[in-house]
Scaffold this active site. Structure first.
Site, PDB file in Angstrom:
ATOM      1  CD  GLU A 283      -1.597  -0.010   3.682  1.00  0.00           C
ATOM      2  OE1 GLU A 283      -1.753   0.899   4.526  1.00  0.00           O
ATOM      3  OE2 GLU A 283      -2.503  -0.994   3.825  1.00  0.00           O
ATOM      4  CB  ALA A 284       2.045   3.552  -1.605  1.00  0.00           C
TER       5      ALA A 284
END
Lengths: 331, 331
Positions: free
Chosen positions: B298-299
């Site tokens: 998720e970055a």
């Protein structure tokens, strides 16, 4: 020494609070442990701040500056005058740390320690008298704000990677090759010379490495003694500390001679390009947050690590739990 | 494919601007090169943004989400429903990346790619049709804001470390053991099974690894194709990119089959705990900014790296030169 009398009263890490922090982390919407070091940092802050609401807003970055008689031996690529010039640059807001303390907000304070009066050349005798060393240690203690949430420690001092190498060598043993690197950038011949200087100095003061202050007095420097004082005072106040590079770590490492757990409230913000720093962190059992090859000093690596610490706190404090978010946990 | 026609017009890194950035860095009040990776990052930004005033204020963090038919093979510890649940958590602001995008400011956008329609199980046939893959790639291209200063790329998709491992294996060779790790946390037995699944899939589609889209179509997934599209579009726009973990890197790596320099505008924000990620970064010749053991996706790792990038820009942009600060340079 005031500080040395306080040994028995050293605040301890709150393992109950740490466990509560870990329990919360395991309920947040992520696979258990998947934020890894960010989780460790959050639990470390909770344990030292004794809260499940860790704070880093009131961060203080302290830079201690000193000058070194050992530069007479030609161990640095820069002249001693640069220490005061860089202190002027800090005051004028032009140095790297000024920009980093704006980008990653922190109160910056620079404490100059008798720059006009360098320590003695420790290849000839002790760097300082016991009184001078105690005064520098006390100056470090006095610089720690009691209400700081977290402390970032750095230094400036032409010649001080030589002092750091000597302290590391005195504290952790080995030989000069293990501990002496190029500092701000000396050439290979000068590096060999720097190793000789450190080897000679550490041998000269053999028998004076029984306690922290004695190491710092004989082969350290004023800013190193002050750094040790700041680390110590932060511990008395249970304030978490982010250590910068080799010089800060070497100064702090001397405290381990006095109390093996003296640095439990500290994390290594980064590992610098000085090979001795990596070795010393390994000796201390500390894993650096960052490994970016930096070798500037002036708290720059530790300051960048503060951004990682803040990221950790943001995730810990504000993430939803599986229950809150109605996300299915691992089956 | 639109993108594939643009090969000859790919913007190149501006080496003249990079050299000008390096010249400025050498005049700043620090030993030359002492900010190390921070200097490299500043010069990289200057070269891609074609300016000596690099910007990161308008940062955009894009998360692409997809579902995977291969989860039928029991390769994940979580059920596929969690992908949509986590997308809901992103929308509600409860996930790690929401907190990180507040702490390290960035515009967050999540692009869901047909979550209700998982890809095919690629142990049985191609994950997608060529058309589906091209549509996902186009969705990634379309998601890149033309005015972004910098892009942070992440993903969410239960089962997608299996797809990442298959893509990495298809692109970079080796054997399944090189590329398959525990993902969000499978046990040793499940890990062996996951390796078998990946080995079988990569063998099944042998002969389809000649170009980026074909790899992504056969053993990738929608979010991987979209990530490749976003990387490609950012390159067309000369926007620097921070890659997140294994899945993002594997998707981007497929582009190297098409153009060896396709990732020159990208840096690896971090190296995750997935061993295949470290190996893939080595294969790509990319050195991660952070190594914190993170494995959330998720970055999250890339987002923390954005803080380091901003620190780099702050130092580069606002530090005084030796001349301005009247500090003596190396003698």
């Amino acid at each position: 020494m005031h500080s040395l009398k306080l040994e028995k009263n050293l605040p301890a890490f709150d393992r109950t609070m740490e466990a509560a922090a870990r329990a919360r982390l395991d309920q947040l919407t992520k696979p258990q442990g998947s934020l890894a070091r960010l989780e460790d940092i959050a639990a470390w802050l909770c344990g030292w701040q004794k809260t499940l609401k860790p704070r880093t807003e009131n961060a203080h970055t302290l830079i201690f500056a000193g000058n070194h008689g050992v530069v007479k031996q030609g161990v640095s690529a820069y002249p001693s005058e640069v220490t005061a010039q860089m202190v002027g640059n800090f005051a004028a807001g032009g140095a790297a740390i000024n920009q980093l303390c704006k980008a990653i907000p922190s109160h910056l304070r620079v404490i100059s320690l008798s720059l006009e009066n360098p320590t003695q050349d420790f290849t000839q005798g002790p760097a300082m008298s016991a009184e001078e060393c105690a005064a520098a240690f006390q100056a470090g203690m006095d610089a720690v704000p009691e209400d700081a949430d977290i402390l970032v420690l750095g230094e400036m001092g032409i010649g001080n990677t030589t002092a750091a190498a000597a302290c590391a060598h005195a504290v952790a043993g080995g030989n000069p090759e293990n501990w002496v690197g190029a500092g701000t950038g000396v050439n290979p011949e000068a590096l060999r010379h720097k190793r000789e200087v450190v080897g000679k100095a550490v041998q000269l003061h053999q028998g004076n490495y029984g306690d922290a202050l004695s190491v710092l007095q004989h082969v350290g420097g004023r800013e190193l003694a002050a750094l040790a004082g700041a680390v110590w005072r932060a511990r008395e106040l249970s304030i978490p500390v982010i250590l910068d590079g080799y010089v800060v770590t070497a100064a702090a490492a001397a405290l381990v001679l006095f109390a093996p757990d003296a640095l439990d409230h500290c994390i290594a913000g980064h590992v610098s390009a000085e090979p001795g720093h990596r070795r010393l962190l390994e000796w201390l059992g500390m894993k650096p947050v960052l490994d970016l090859g930096m070798r500037l000093g002036e708290a720059s690596g530790a300051q960048v690590a503060l951004a990682v610490v803040r990221a950790s706190v943001a995730a810990f404090t504000h993430m939803a739990t599986f229950e809150e978010a109605m996300v299915a946990n691992k089956g």
